[in-house]
Structure formats: C-alpha cells, structure tokens
Design an enzyme around this catalytic site. Sequence first.
Site, PDB file in Angstrom:
ATOM      1  N   ARG A   1      -0.246  -9.368  10.926  1.00 22.05           N
ATOM      2  CA  ARG A   1       1.043  -8.738  11.250  1.00 22.05           C
ATOM      3  C   ARG A   1       2.179  -9.725  11.080  1.00 22.05           C
ATOM      4  NH1 ARG A   1      -0.090  -4.616   9.715  1.00 22.05           N
ATOM      5  NH2 ARG A   1      -1.959  -5.723   9.122  1.00 22.05           N
TER       6      ARG A   1
ATOM      7  N   GLN B   1      -9.521  -3.506   7.924  1.00 23.71           N
ATOM      8  CA  GLN B   1      -8.616  -3.053   8.980  1.00 23.71           C
ATOM      9  C   GLN B   1      -9.128  -1.803   9.679  1.00 23.71           C
ATOM     10  OE1 GLN B   1      -4.260  -3.465   8.375  1.00 23.71           O
ATOM     11  NE2 GLN B   1      -4.795  -4.060   6.308  1.00 23.71           N
TER      12      GLN B   1
ATOM     13  N   ASP C   1      -4.411   8.331   2.763  1.00 24.66           N
ATOM     14  CA  ASP C   1      -3.982   7.028   3.275  1.00 24.66           C
ATOM     15  C   ASP C   1      -4.961   6.563   4.356  1.00 24.66           C
ATOM     16  OD1 ASP C   1      -2.415   4.832   3.658  1.00 24.66           O
ATOM     17  OD2 ASP C   1      -0.890   5.863   4.852  1.00 24.66           O
ATOM     18  N   GLU C   2      -5.067   5.274   4.586  1.00 22.98           N
ATOM     19  CA  GLU C   2      -5.906   4.709   5.651  1.00 22.98           C
ATOM     20  C   GLU C   2      -7.334   5.271   5.623  1.00 22.98           C
ATOM     21  OE1 GLU C   2      -4.697   2.313   7.421  1.00 22.98           O
ATOM     22  OE2 GLU C   2      -2.624   2.710   8.040  1.00 22.98           O
TER      23      GLU C   2
ATOM     24  N   LYS D   1       0.800  -1.205   0.000  1.00 27.51           N
ATOM     25  CA  LYS D   1       0.000   0.000   0.000  1.00 27.51           C
ATOM     26  C   LYS D   1       0.843   1.271   0.000  1.00 27.51           C
ATOM     27  CE  LYS D   1      -1.228   1.456   3.812  1.00 27.51           C
ATOM     28  NZ  LYS D   1      -1.712   1.947   5.097  1.00 27.51           N
ATOM     29  N   THR D   2       1.781   1.323   0.924  1.00 25.80           N
ATOM     30  CA  THR D   2       2.604   2.526   1.032  1.00 25.80           C
ATOM     31  C   THR D   2       3.409   2.747  -0.239  1.00 25.80           C
ATOM     32  OG1 THR D   2       2.807   1.954   3.343  1.00 25.80           O
ATOM     33  CG2 THR D   2       4.154   3.764   2.563  1.00 25.80           C
TER      34      THR D   2
END
Length: 712
Positions: free
Chosen positions: A597, A251, A220-221, A32-33
């Site tokens: 994670r 998430q 983002d997010e 994503k980043t």
Amino acid sequence: MNYLNSLNSAQKDAVENIDGPLLVLAGAGTGKTRVLTTRLAHVLNTHKAMPGELLAVTFTNKAAMEMKERVSHLMGGMPVEGWWLGTFHALAGRMLRRHADLVGLSSNYTIIDPDDAQRLIKQLMEVNSIDVKKNLPKVAIAMIDRWKDRALTPDKITTEEADDFANGKMISLYTQYQDRLKTLNACDFGDLLLHMITIFQTHQDVLDQYHRRFRYIMVDEYQDTNVAQYLWLRLLAQKSKNICVVGDDDQSIYGWRGAEVGNILRFEQDFENARIIKLEDNYRSTQNILNAADGVIAHNEKRLGKTLRSQKGTGDNVIVHGLWDGEAEARWVGEQIEQLQRQGVNNSEMAILVRASFMMREFEERFITLHIPYRVIGGPRFYERMEIRDALAYLRVTAQPHDDLALERILNTPKRGLGNTTVQRLYDHARTAEISLHESIWQLCETDDLKPKQRETLLSLMKDFERWRAAIETTPHPELAGIILDESGYMEMWKADKSVESQGRIENLKELVSAMADFESLAQFLEHVALVMEAQENDSADKVTIMTLHGAKGLEFDCVFLPGWEEGLFPSQRSMDENGLKGLEEERRLAYVGLTRARERAFVTHVANRRTYGNWVNAIPSRFIEELPEDAIESSSDIQPRSMHWDSSGFNPAPKAFIARTETANGLKVGGRVKHPSFGEGTILVIDGNKLDIIFDRMGRKRVLESFIEAV
DNA sequence: CCGGGGTCCATTTTT
DNA sequence: TGGACCCCGG
C-alpha cells in the site's frame, strides 16, 4: 487510438487481446484498473460489441462506480445507464428479477441483509429446540453462507459436513431456512447467485438468452471469487469464451469468507487456450518496499509467481522497530507522524493498517492527545445503523406487506405496547396457518384471542400501512417517506430521546429521505439500498487514516504504518489453528497487501508486551519480520534486554503501576464537568496521572491530557 | 419497560 | 478489559 499510447507493452497486450480467455495477472500497483477500463473502452471503440453486450463484474460498489466513471470518460462522456457493469450481487440480482418465478419467487422479492438472516436462523433454531447459547446463530448462518459460497444447496450437503453443530440438525435447518425465505419471498445475498446458477443449470433457454447477449465478459479481483461466482461466470462464458479476468493471487485475503485462490491458480486449466499476461511494472512503490513485500510473499508455496519492478527507484529502507508495549508503539507512531508532517507529508497520505480493529483504540487515544486529526474506517455503515434499518423496515412493509422480517422489526418501534407475548402469539398463528405475519394480524384481529388494547393498536397500525401503501401511486416517494416517519411516530421517538446520539440519528433519517430523490420509485430505491447503500464520505479533511489491512486493499498512501507484527496477532493464531498452512499463507498475503500500500515509506512495528482481553502477554516478533530481506530494511529496537528475563510465565505485571486517584493536582475531580477545546463538554470518569478519561457529550469516551481541560 | 448486575466472549467482513 | 446479552426486580 490515443489511449493506447500511455500504456506499457504488457498493458497494451492485455487491452488489445480481446477474444478468447485471458488472465491478467496484475501485481499491486501495476495499473490494473487502468487496463480494465481501457480494455472495456477498446472493445466498444473497435465495435466488437455494443455497451449492452458487455458484462463487467466487480466486488464492490465503489469499484463498479469508479469503473463506470472512467470508461464513460474514456468514451467521451458516454452515458452508462443500462450497462451490465456492477457487483456480482447486483448483476445476479438484476437477472433474478426477470426469472424469479423459475425458483418460486416473484419478481419483487426482498433482499434481506445479514442481520435479518441471523435473526431468521435464530428463530428457526429456537423452534427446533436448539440451545442458541451453545450453538450461536452467528455460527449457523456462517455455515450456511459458506455452503452458499460453494454453491451447495441443502440437498448437496453431506452429513459429515454438517457435523455435530446444532445437534446435527444443520442440514434440516438450512432446508427450513430456504423454505422460510421462499415463503417470505426473500433472498439473502448468497441466494442471488445461487438461484441464478440453478436457473442456468435447469433452463437452457434462459442461459441461451444470456449467451446471445453477452459477447465479452470482464472480471475484476478474480482472486477473490468463490465457487458460486466462478460457476456463474463459467456458465455465462462457456459459449463465447471471451472472458477476461484480472487479479493477483498474492492479494487473495478473503479465503475465510469463501474466496478460493484456486480459481485464479486454475484458470489455465478451466478455460482452454487461455492466455496469461503478467503486469509486473509497478508505478506505485519504491524498489525497497517491493523487495520487502516480495521477500515475505516468496515464502508462500501456492502462487503463480511474479516479480514487481519499481519504476520509481530504490527509495528509503523499510523501517522495522521494536517497542515495549502497545502504548509505546502508539507513541512512537505518533512521533513519526509528527516528523513526517514537518517534512511536508499530508495527513491524508499516511495510514495505520492494523490486523484487528481492537488495535485501533490505542492509536486513537494517542492521536487525540497529540491533536493529530484522524479518521477510522470500518465503523458501522450507513445502512447498518439502527435508525436507518428501522426506517427502511417501514418502507419495506409499505411496499411489500408480506415482508415479515421488516414488519416484526417495527411492530413495537416506537413502543406501542405490543410486547413479546403478542408478537409470539401472532407468529404462532402465522406458522400454524402457514400465512405471513401480515395476514396473521388481520386474522387474529377478527377473533378475540388478543386483548382489545392490542387489537386496536394492531388494527390502527395496519390501517396506517394501507393508507401509506395507497399513497405510493399518488405521492412522490421521498415525500411519502417523510409522511411515514412522521405519522408512525418514529421520528417523534428520536426527537423525544434525550441521549447523545439522537440528534445524529435524526440527521441520518433526513439524509435517507433526501437520498431517495435519486431514485425513480420506492421499489427501485429499496432494490438499490439492500445491495448498494453506502455511507457517504463527505469528509475530505486532511486526516490520518486508521483501518484494517483488509479494508486497505486497493488503496495507497505515501507512508504506511504496520503495527502489531507479532506471532499470534499477525499471523493471527486463529487463522493458523483453523486453516493451518493455508491460513498462514493468507496471513502472509495480508502482509504483502499491507506493505504494497506504501508509495514511499513503510514502518513495521512489534511490541514485547501486548494487552489482550485485559491481560498482558509476552509477544515475540512476527515470523514475517524475519522474512523481510535484510538489505531492504533498517531495524532497531527500544526493548531493553532486561525485559527478556522475566518472560515465559504468561502472567506479567502491567508495565506501569496504575494508581487510581479521584482528584488531580489542579483540583479536577472524578465526576466533575469539564470542557475540552475540540471535544466540548463532558464528565470525568477516571484520573490516571496527567491523563483523564472523559465521557464527552458529543464525542463519547476519550482519554485526554489534563492540560487541555478546564473545569466548567 | 427500564436498569442493574452477572456471565460469557473475544479477528479480518467487498455484498 | 469491555461489550453484548440475559435474567430478574421494581
């Protein structure tokens, strides 16, 4: 463009689709980043926009910094100063500096922190004769925060929503709170966005100005945005329609703080002709881990739906293990960690992710006895520490005399004999005369309402501040800060303090002063500190991480331990009671976040007996455990069948008899002074078999094995 | 202004 | 169980 070559086709698609609304649905570990930063660089490289014409929004300063670094790197070290890349709050705050007058503030407004906000609402509640024991200020401020999350100003709150809390006076309290902030020329975090929304809605010319400026918007997010953030974005994007949001509905774990999963679920309806690109190739975890996570999250109804494909192979099964109680759980996790260490796994590649912070202690205690180095994430942040807040209050009053909250904070710190009575008198006068505390002090000092001693103290303090204020122009601000801390007696106060923490506090203060050098002016530093200041992590040692599931979002580890998967604890009872199915689904997303994670190994544990609030309660395995697909896991249990017989009463005896003694076999006594190889000296508090509770002078209370201890 | 003792209460917390 | 907070007595 060579940076495109390293992307997969979905990622490349997301990077190259620059115009029009775009939702990038990016599952955990799908890069994503990377997509976000590459896309930003791509817009610049193709000359679609200049750096100043981009608006890039994140939730955390950490994410903003990381993005700046990575884009700058992609652009061959292009400087990032002046870019509109930052958190919602930082960006809205920056805009508000320019237009503050439109909402009755001046551009040097202060941003108050949550602690100040709570004290403020408490004061107002007291003035309104509301019993602050029955109606906790904490709850009141939370209600206001949630309203602000939904962009509701006091006039938009219905009586129904305000309910019975605080004798039904919440709407009025909210109004008073906003008025008070305005008088103080201050904003809380929520106001930064709320004021900008108000300005955009009432001043088309201002909005036009930003429409002309920002050609491309990236977020983002997005799953964590609240209504206010959504509105702010929508207003800004409505002209160009070039808005790209990146997120993962699975998430979304901050609903209890006002985040609306609905924002991401509705994106297609909100922005006409929106494209959706799903990133489903996962580069982080093994397929077994993904299958486990997917099995759990598949039980949620409200989701856009996507399936992660591991690019790493099957991997080991997720371990599910049942244990007798929390102590056994910590012991077992400790053993696994030692085994993994022997297999060559670094401590920093292992993490314990708990649902609630009270669960951390048991692991800490165990790790201490085993000498496993660990770090706990989630203690008080740097700027939340008392000494830092005090020091900042001095600086704030120096920069802005009318900052009442700051002034009140340090009026009698260090002790100057200005007790409650004096402060109350000053406040009463301030309120009736409708002036700031600062003015109130000057005025009252000219009368003989105050005792001569107090009057003198106050006058001398005010003169100190005038002197420091005058020095702003002539003295470099870090130096000035040093002078203030010195001359006010604040530094002296801690030097004279004999408690264990004082040395650390002095060091924190020094760190604060040296950190100021990074900023151009005192005002700029104060602006920065309210929103951005973070504890610096200069701790690069190889340690196991203990943190909450919430804190772990965005991080990854080779091996992840997920303890406490028990009904009532995880999913949390309170979450389900308060938010029903919605609450349960958010808990489930938390489980999904936890599992994803892990790169290589995940260990889920549950216990039969959990001690909560001092009593033992039976626990049954979390429903999330049943939701794990059987062929992705390997299940076992240490719980003896016998234990199942004596349940149901709710009042079980403690699993082990605790016999308090005052002396060990080797002659160590309660109250005796002892020494530990790594914690230094301390005093014995409790003796429990071969374990000792000791208050260490430098480390605080710890439980250690007697064999490490020697008498001093 | 301090400390002792009683009472009440418990998650998660990007800014 | 234990921490935060408050009241009261010195």
